[in-house]
Design a protein around this motif. Structure first.
Motif, PDB file in Angstrom:
ATOM      1  N   GLU A  67     -28.282 -77.546  -6.783  1.00  0.00           N
ATOM      2  CA  GLU A  67     -28.739 -76.849  -5.585  1.00  0.00           C
ATOM      3  C   GLU A  67     -29.369 -75.506  -5.946  1.00  0.00           C
ATOM      4  O   GLU A  67     -30.375 -75.086  -5.348  1.00  0.00           O
ATOM      5  N   VAL A  68     -28.790 -74.820  -6.945  1.00  0.00           N
ATOM      6  CA  VAL A  68     -29.376 -73.555  -7.417  1.00  0.00           C
ATOM      7  C   VAL A  68     -30.767 -73.812  -8.000  1.00  0.00           C
ATOM      8  O   VAL A  68     -31.720 -73.054  -7.745  1.00  0.00           O
ATOM      9  N   ARG A  69     -30.905 -74.872  -8.800  1.00  0.00           N
ATOM     10  CA  ARG A  69     -32.216 -75.197  -9.386  1.00  0.00           C
ATOM     11  C   ARG A  69     -33.247 -75.454  -8.286  1.00  0.00           C
ATOM     12  O   ARG A  69     -34.399 -75.012  -8.386  1.00  0.00           O
ATOM     13  N   GLU A  70     -32.828 -76.205  -7.245  1.00  0.00           N
ATOM     14  CA  GLU A  70     -33.771 -76.508  -6.168  1.00  0.00           C
ATOM     15  C   GLU A  70     -34.212 -75.236  -5.442  1.00  0.00           C
ATOM     16  O   GLU A  70     -35.409 -75.058  -5.133  1.00  0.00           O
ATOM     17  N   LEU A  71     -33.266 -74.341  -5.153  1.00  0.00           N
ATOM     18  CA  LEU A  71     -33.624 -73.079  -4.494  1.00  0.00           C
ATOM     19  C   LEU A  71     -34.505 -72.220  -5.396  1.00  0.00           C
ATOM     20  O   LEU A  71     -35.461 -71.574  -4.934  1.00  0.00           O
ATOM     21  N   LEU A  72     -34.204 -72.216  -6.679  1.00  0.00           N
ATOM     22  CA  LEU A  72     -34.996 -71.422  -7.626  1.00  0.00           C
ATOM     23  C   LEU A  72     -36.410 -71.985  -7.747  1.00  0.00           C
ATOM     24  O   LEU A  72     -37.409 -71.224  -7.742  1.00  0.00           O
ATOM     25  N   ASP A  73     -36.528 -73.299  -7.828  1.00  0.00           N
ATOM     26  CA  ASP A  73     -37.859 -73.915  -7.894  1.00  0.00           C
ATOM     27  C   ASP A  73     -38.656 -73.622  -6.630  1.00  0.00           C
ATOM     28  O   ASP A  73     -39.874 -73.369  -6.685  1.00  0.00           O
ATOM     29  N   ARG A  74     -37.974 -73.636  -5.472  1.00  0.00           N
ATOM     30  CA  ARG A  74     -38.674 -73.325  -4.229  1.00  0.00           C
ATOM     31  C   ARG A  74     -39.155 -71.874  -4.218  1.00  0.00           C
ATOM     32  O   ARG A  74     -40.288 -71.582  -3.809  1.00  0.00           O
ATOM     33  N   ALA A  75     -38.291 -70.967  -4.685  1.00  0.00           N
ATOM     34  CA  ALA A  75     -38.678 -69.553  -4.731  1.00  0.00           C
ATOM     35  C   ALA A  75     -39.879 -69.343  -5.650  1.00  0.00           C
ATOM     36  O   ALA A  75     -40.843 -68.626  -5.302  1.00  0.00           O
ATOM     37  N   ASP A 109     -43.859 -67.357 -15.401  1.00  0.00           N
ATOM     38  CA  ASP A 109     -44.008 -68.404 -16.411  1.00  0.00           C
ATOM     39  C   ASP A 109     -42.965 -68.294 -17.519  1.00  0.00           C
ATOM     40  O   ASP A 109     -42.605 -69.300 -18.151  1.00  0.00           O
ATOM     41  N   SER A 110     -42.474 -67.096 -17.743  1.00  0.00           N
ATOM     42  CA  SER A 110     -41.524 -66.880 -18.847  1.00  0.00           C
ATOM     43  C   SER A 110     -40.067 -66.981 -18.407  1.00  0.00           C
ATOM     44  O   SER A 110     -39.157 -66.720 -19.202  1.00  0.00           O
ATOM     45  N   VAL A 111     -39.833 -67.356 -17.134  1.00  0.00           N
ATOM     46  CA  VAL A 111     -38.449 -67.485 -16.646  1.00  0.00           C
ATOM     47  C   VAL A 111     -37.723 -68.572 -17.436  1.00  0.00           C
ATOM     48  O   VAL A 111     -38.278 -69.640 -17.714  1.00  0.00           O
ATOM     49  N   SER A 112     -36.475 -68.311 -17.799  1.00  0.00           N
ATOM     50  CA  SER A 112     -35.674 -69.250 -18.592  1.00  0.00           C
ATOM     51  C   SER A 112     -35.441 -70.548 -17.829  1.00  0.00           C
ATOM     52  O   SER A 112     -35.262 -70.531 -16.605  1.00  0.00           O
ATOM     53  N   PRO A 113     -35.448 -71.685 -18.529  1.00  0.00           N
ATOM     54  CA  PRO A 113     -35.119 -72.955 -17.862  1.00  0.00           C
ATOM     55  C   PRO A 113     -33.639 -73.036 -17.474  1.00  0.00           C
ATOM     56  O   PRO A 113     -33.253 -73.890 -16.687  1.00  0.00           O
ATOM     57  N   ASN A 114     -32.839 -72.134 -18.043  1.00  0.00           N
ATOM     58  CA  ASN A 114     -31.420 -72.075 -17.680  1.00  0.00           C
ATOM     59  C   ASN A 114     -31.297 -71.399 -16.319  1.00  0.00           C
ATOM     60  O   ASN A 114     -31.685 -70.243 -16.165  1.00  0.00           O
ATOM     61  N   PRO A 115     -30.759 -72.094 -15.286  1.00  0.00           N
ATOM     62  CA  PRO A 115     -30.711 -71.498 -13.940  1.00  0.00           C
ATOM     63  C   PRO A 115     -29.983 -70.166 -13.901  1.00  0.00           C
ATOM     64  O   PRO A 115     -30.419 -69.242 -13.212  1.00  0.00           O
ATOM     65  N   ALA A 116     -28.864 -70.069 -14.620  1.00  0.00           N
ATOM     66  CA  ALA A 116     -28.105 -68.819 -14.594  1.00  0.00           C
ATOM     67  C   ALA A 116     -28.918 -67.680 -15.180  1.00  0.00           C
ATOM     68  O   ALA A 116     -28.978 -66.567 -14.624  1.00  0.00           O
ATOM     69  N   ALA A 117     -29.568 -67.944 -16.309  1.00  0.00           N
ATOM     70  CA  ALA A 117     -30.384 -66.905 -16.939  1.00  0.00           C
ATOM     71  C   ALA A 117     -31.571 -66.555 -16.056  1.00  0.00           C
ATOM     72  O   ALA A 117     -31.956 -65.380 -15.936  1.00  0.00           O
ATOM     73  N   GLN A 167     -22.201 -76.344 -18.465  1.00  0.00           N
ATOM     74  CA  GLN A 167     -22.062 -76.176 -17.017  1.00  0.00           C
ATOM     75  C   GLN A 167     -21.119 -75.022 -16.691  1.00  0.00           C
ATOM     76  O   GLN A 167     -21.402 -74.197 -15.814  1.00  0.00           O
ATOM     77  N   ARG A 168     -20.017 -74.966 -17.398  1.00  0.00           N
ATOM     78  CA  ARG A 168     -19.041 -73.919 -17.143  1.00  0.00           C
ATOM     79  C   ARG A 168     -19.633 -72.535 -17.405  1.00  0.00           C
ATOM     80  O   ARG A 168     -19.450 -71.599 -16.625  1.00  0.00           O
ATOM     81  N   GLN A 169     -20.386 -72.399 -18.509  1.00  0.00           N
ATOM     82  CA  GLN A 169     -20.976 -71.110 -18.863  1.00  0.00           C
ATOM     83  C   GLN A 169     -21.997 -70.670 -17.817  1.00  0.00           C
ATOM     84  O   GLN A 169     -22.021 -69.500 -17.396  1.00  0.00           O
ATOM     85  N   GLN A 170     -22.825 -71.611 -17.362  1.00  0.00           N
ATOM     86  CA  GLN A 170     -23.835 -71.268 -16.363  1.00  0.00           C
ATOM     87  C   GLN A 170     -23.194 -70.818 -15.051  1.00  0.00           C
ATOM     88  O   GLN A 170     -23.634 -69.828 -14.442  1.00  0.00           O
ATOM     89  N   SER A 227     -21.776 -66.678 -11.172  1.00  0.00           N
ATOM     90  CA  SER A 227     -20.762 -66.125 -10.278  1.00  0.00           C
ATOM     91  C   SER A 227     -20.895 -64.621 -10.121  1.00  0.00           C
ATOM     92  O   SER A 227     -20.556 -64.054  -9.069  1.00  0.00           O
ATOM     93  N   ALA A 228     -21.394 -63.977 -11.158  1.00  0.00           N
ATOM     94  CA  ALA A 228     -21.559 -62.518 -11.084  1.00  0.00           C
ATOM     95  C   ALA A 228     -22.592 -62.120 -10.042  1.00  0.00           C
ATOM     96  O   ALA A 228     -22.614 -60.972  -9.581  1.00  0.00           O
ATOM     97  N   GLU A 229     -23.460 -63.082  -9.666  1.00  0.00           N
ATOM     98  CA  GLU A 229     -24.504 -62.792  -8.687  1.00  0.00           C
ATOM     99  C   GLU A 229     -24.079 -63.136  -7.261  1.00  0.00           C
ATOM    100  O   GLU A 229     -24.865 -62.979  -6.331  1.00  0.00           O
ATOM    101  N   ALA A 230     -22.845 -63.630  -7.091  1.00  0.00           N
ATOM    102  CA  ALA A 230     -22.400 -64.043  -5.759  1.00  0.00           C
ATOM    103  C   ALA A 230     -22.435 -62.871  -4.795  1.00  0.00           C
ATOM    104  O   ALA A 230     -21.854 -61.815  -5.061  1.00  0.00           O
TER     105      ALA A 230
END
Length: 683
Positions: A90-98, A125-133, A253-256, A261-264
């Motif tokens: 769900e985070v990836r989908e929201l990020l892709d939409r943004a 273009d340089s945004v990390s493919p890792n959603p958390a990053a 998954q756990r690390q991401q 969570s810090a951004e909650a």
């Protein structure tokens, strides 16, 4: 009229929810008792027999095994349907939409400086493919698109609501489109809750503290706990499920999720408060499973909140599986959580479980099973009588089927009517003499004032018809308990036969004297309860000599009774008693062993015993031996099928009982007596 109408509207018919339905019919114990009796006679203890019936269930009743199977299927279905990537997806989908909305805005903004546009496009273009990053990298990005900014802010809002949903069910929906004031109220609730739990750890909390907390924040706890312990139990169970979900994720998954969570809610304060809460709950409820994990490899993604609910379901299903297994010490049917069964398997499963609970309770409380001084369950005499009656009815059906006769309820167990009467005594089964009974009542009440129509009977008025006197019988039933009886499946039919005959004599021929004698390597007299509970014996040896010794001793104890000797066996005698009391065994049978058995059989004949052998099996050598033994004492031989053994023994006894001194059954069958003596199958 308005008052009447309002009263009518206030009355409502609804489903009864005050406990067991007082109008429901009582549970039917007959099938359970038959099944338990069969298992007990097969060698099970009554406790185990009860457990086996509850496991199997009945013809129209699901058992514990069926419910456990459905629980296991439900668990497999949950684990195989889901995966734990729902929140990240769900985070990836929201990020892709943004990112998409931002690129669209940059492309159509003609007034933007080209250098600024190029710099922004390069950042995207340089945004990390890792959603958390990626979420972290875009934290300071100045969004040009309103839709993109809203999608990015939804990520923070989503993470906050998911983290709260893990601990407080329903919070995700409650905080959708939450304001800053709503978030501040949640932060205050978490702070107050942690302070209350830390008070509990120090032993300083009071019920007033809890009530004050609930008065302020009770809207967040729809379960309605009545004290802090109930609140702790509910919260710890959900927090532990959330932790097991995290344990089940891959390290990536756990690390991401930890980074996200810090951004909650745009602040690390929420995560700090939740971490503090988890620590307090672990301290106060260490018995919860905080370290377990599951393999979730399905295709349907789970968010943190929904996933926690699934992990709670898995824990509940595991608890139900343990309850249904009834394999732990002190297990009782009352341990079953009917509400949990209804949640997981539906109301029908809960009804099945409740019926099993009622069956167990009824069997324990209505005199069917009782616990002895050693703590073990036993069949009560009442249960033995019920089983015996069922076996008698079965024997009657088989006998009447052979002769074309129906079950008769004609009374007169002791003989033909003599024409005289006597006062009724407890235990009499003879028919009433109606004329004498009514005459006694009229004479007794002749001088009393009439209080109404009819005649008032007293128990002292009753007279019964006096039957002709019949000779009492001393019956010795010898049952083979050797190795071959157990090996060839004759153990349970032997016990059923003994119980049927015992019930018949105790209920209809109470003047007769029955002795049950089990003979294997040695012989011993047994009570019916002892015989029916006897485990299969695998000692080799058929000590007919010892059994006949005990039978003759029984006959001598009742010199005025007619001896009746009934022998059920599937083998020739292979052991005997030596003069010093030791058992001698050899196979093939030793001539001395046969001689000892023949000598005691002759003694039985001299005592006047009417002898019937019931030969089981098709061994020609056994058939020759039994025929010779029966011929020696003018006895009879019956070779029934196993299913007919009970009917054959009961029929032989009734044939002898119906006419001592006659020539037996007439033609070797049952027709000589059965046509006019079916009374014994009555209730």
């Amino acid at each position: 009229m308005a008052d009447v109408w309002s009263q009518r509207r206030a009355s409502r018919y609804g489903r009864y929810d005050g406990g067991p339905d007082p109008l429901a019919p009582p549970v039917d114990l007959s099938e359970a008792l038959d099944a338990i009796g069969e298992d007990v006679m097969a060698g099970y203890s009554p406790e185990r027999a009860l457990r086996e019936f509850l496991r199997r269930g009945g013809r129209d009743q699901a058992g514990l095994d069926d419910l456990a199977r459905r629980v296991a299927e439900r668990r497999r279905e949950l684990a195989s349907r889901h995966n734990l990537d729902g929140t990240l997806q769900e985070v990836r989908e929201l990020l892709d939409r943004a990112l998409l909305e931002e690129r669209k805005q940059l492309a159509r903004d003609a007034m933007m400086d080209d250098g600024d546009r190029a710099l922004r496009e390069m950042t995207l273009d340089s945004v990390s493919p890792n959603p958390a990053a990626a979420v972290s990298e875009l934290a300071s990005y100045d969004w040009q698109s309103r839709e993109a900014r809203e999608a990015y802010e939804q990520i923070k809002d989503l993470l906050g609501r998911e983290l709260l949903e893990q601990r407080f069910q329903g919070m995700k929906q409650a905080l959708e489109n939450a304001t800053d004031e709503d978030r501040a109220a949640i932060a205050e609730m978490l702070s107050d809750l942690n302070e209350l739990l830390e008070k509990r750890q120090r032993g300083e909390d009071t019920q007033e503290d809890f009530e004050e907390f609930m008065a302020k924040h009770g809207q967040h706890f729809p379960e309605g706990p009545e004290n802090l312990d109930e609140l702790l139990d509910a919260m710890a169970a959900r927090a532990a499920a959330a932790q097991r979900m995290m344990n089940s994720m891959s390290p990536e998954q756990r690390q991401q999720l930890m980074e996200l969570s810090a951004e909650a809610f745009g602040s690390p304060a929420l995560m700090d408060a939740l971490s503090r809460l988890d620590g307090n709950l672990q301290q106060l409820r260490p018995g919860e499973d905080w370290f377990g994990s599951e393999r979730m490899e399905g295709s349907e993604g789970l968010g943190l909140g929904d996933g926690t609910g699934v992990f709670q379901d898995l824990a509940e299903l595991d608890a139900l599986s343990d309850q249904l297994s009834q394999s732990y010490g002190g297990a009782r049917m009352d341990d079953l959580d009917l509400d949990a069964l209804a949640r997981q398997l539906g109301d029908e499963a809960a009804v099945d479980a409740r019926t099993l609970q009622q069956l167990e309770k009824a069997l324990r409380e209505n005199g069917t099973l009782q616990r002895g001084s050693d703590g073990q369950l036993r069949l009560t005499p009442k249960a033995m009588r019920q089983l015996g009656k069922a076996l008698l009815r079965d024997a009657a059906d088989r006998l009447s089927g052979r002769q074309g006769q129906r079950q008769s309820r004609q009374a007169g167990a002791a003989g033909e009517r003599s024409g005289s009467t006597r006062a009724w005594a407890f235990g009499d089964t003879e028919p009433w003499d109606v004329t004498r009974t009514l005459t006694n009542a009229i004479v007794r009440t002749a001088g009393e004032p009439r209080t109404g129509p009819g005649i008032r009977l007293s128990i002292d008025d009753v007279e019964v018809q006096e039957p002709e006197e019949r000779t009492q019988a001393a019956v010795a039933l010898l049952v083979d308990t050797s190795f071959s009886m157990a090996m060839d499946g004759r153990w349970v039919p032997m016990k059923r036969t003994a119980l049927a005959l015992h019930t018949l004599i105790r209920s209809r021929f109470r003047g007769d004297h029955l002795q049950l004698i089990a003979f294997g390597r040695h012989a011993q007299p047994m009570d019916i309860e002892e015989l029916t509970a006897l485990d299969a014996m695998y000692d080799k040896g058929t000590n007919l000599h010892h059994g006949l010794l005990l039978a003759n001793r029984h006959f001598r104890k009742h010199p005025n009774a007619q001896p009746v000797l009934l022998i059920v066996t599937d083998g020739e005698p292979t052991s005997h008693l030596e003069p010093d009391g030791e058992v001698f065994f050899t196979y093939p049978p030793h001539p001395l062993t046969v001689a000892y058995a023949v000598r005691e059989l002759d003694n039985a004949r001299r005592l006047g015993a009417q002898t019937t052998f019931f030969r089981l099996g098709e061994d020609p050598g056994l058939a020759r031996f039994i025929d010779q033994m029966a011929s020696r004492v003018d006895g009879r031989v019956v070779a029934p099928e196993l299913d007919d053994l009970g009917a054959a023994v009961v029929g032989s006894y009734l044939g002898d009982r119906a006419g001592f001194g006659r020539s037996g059954l007439g033609g070797g069958g049952y027709g000589g007596w059965f046509g006019n003596r079916g009374f014994w199958v009555g209730d």
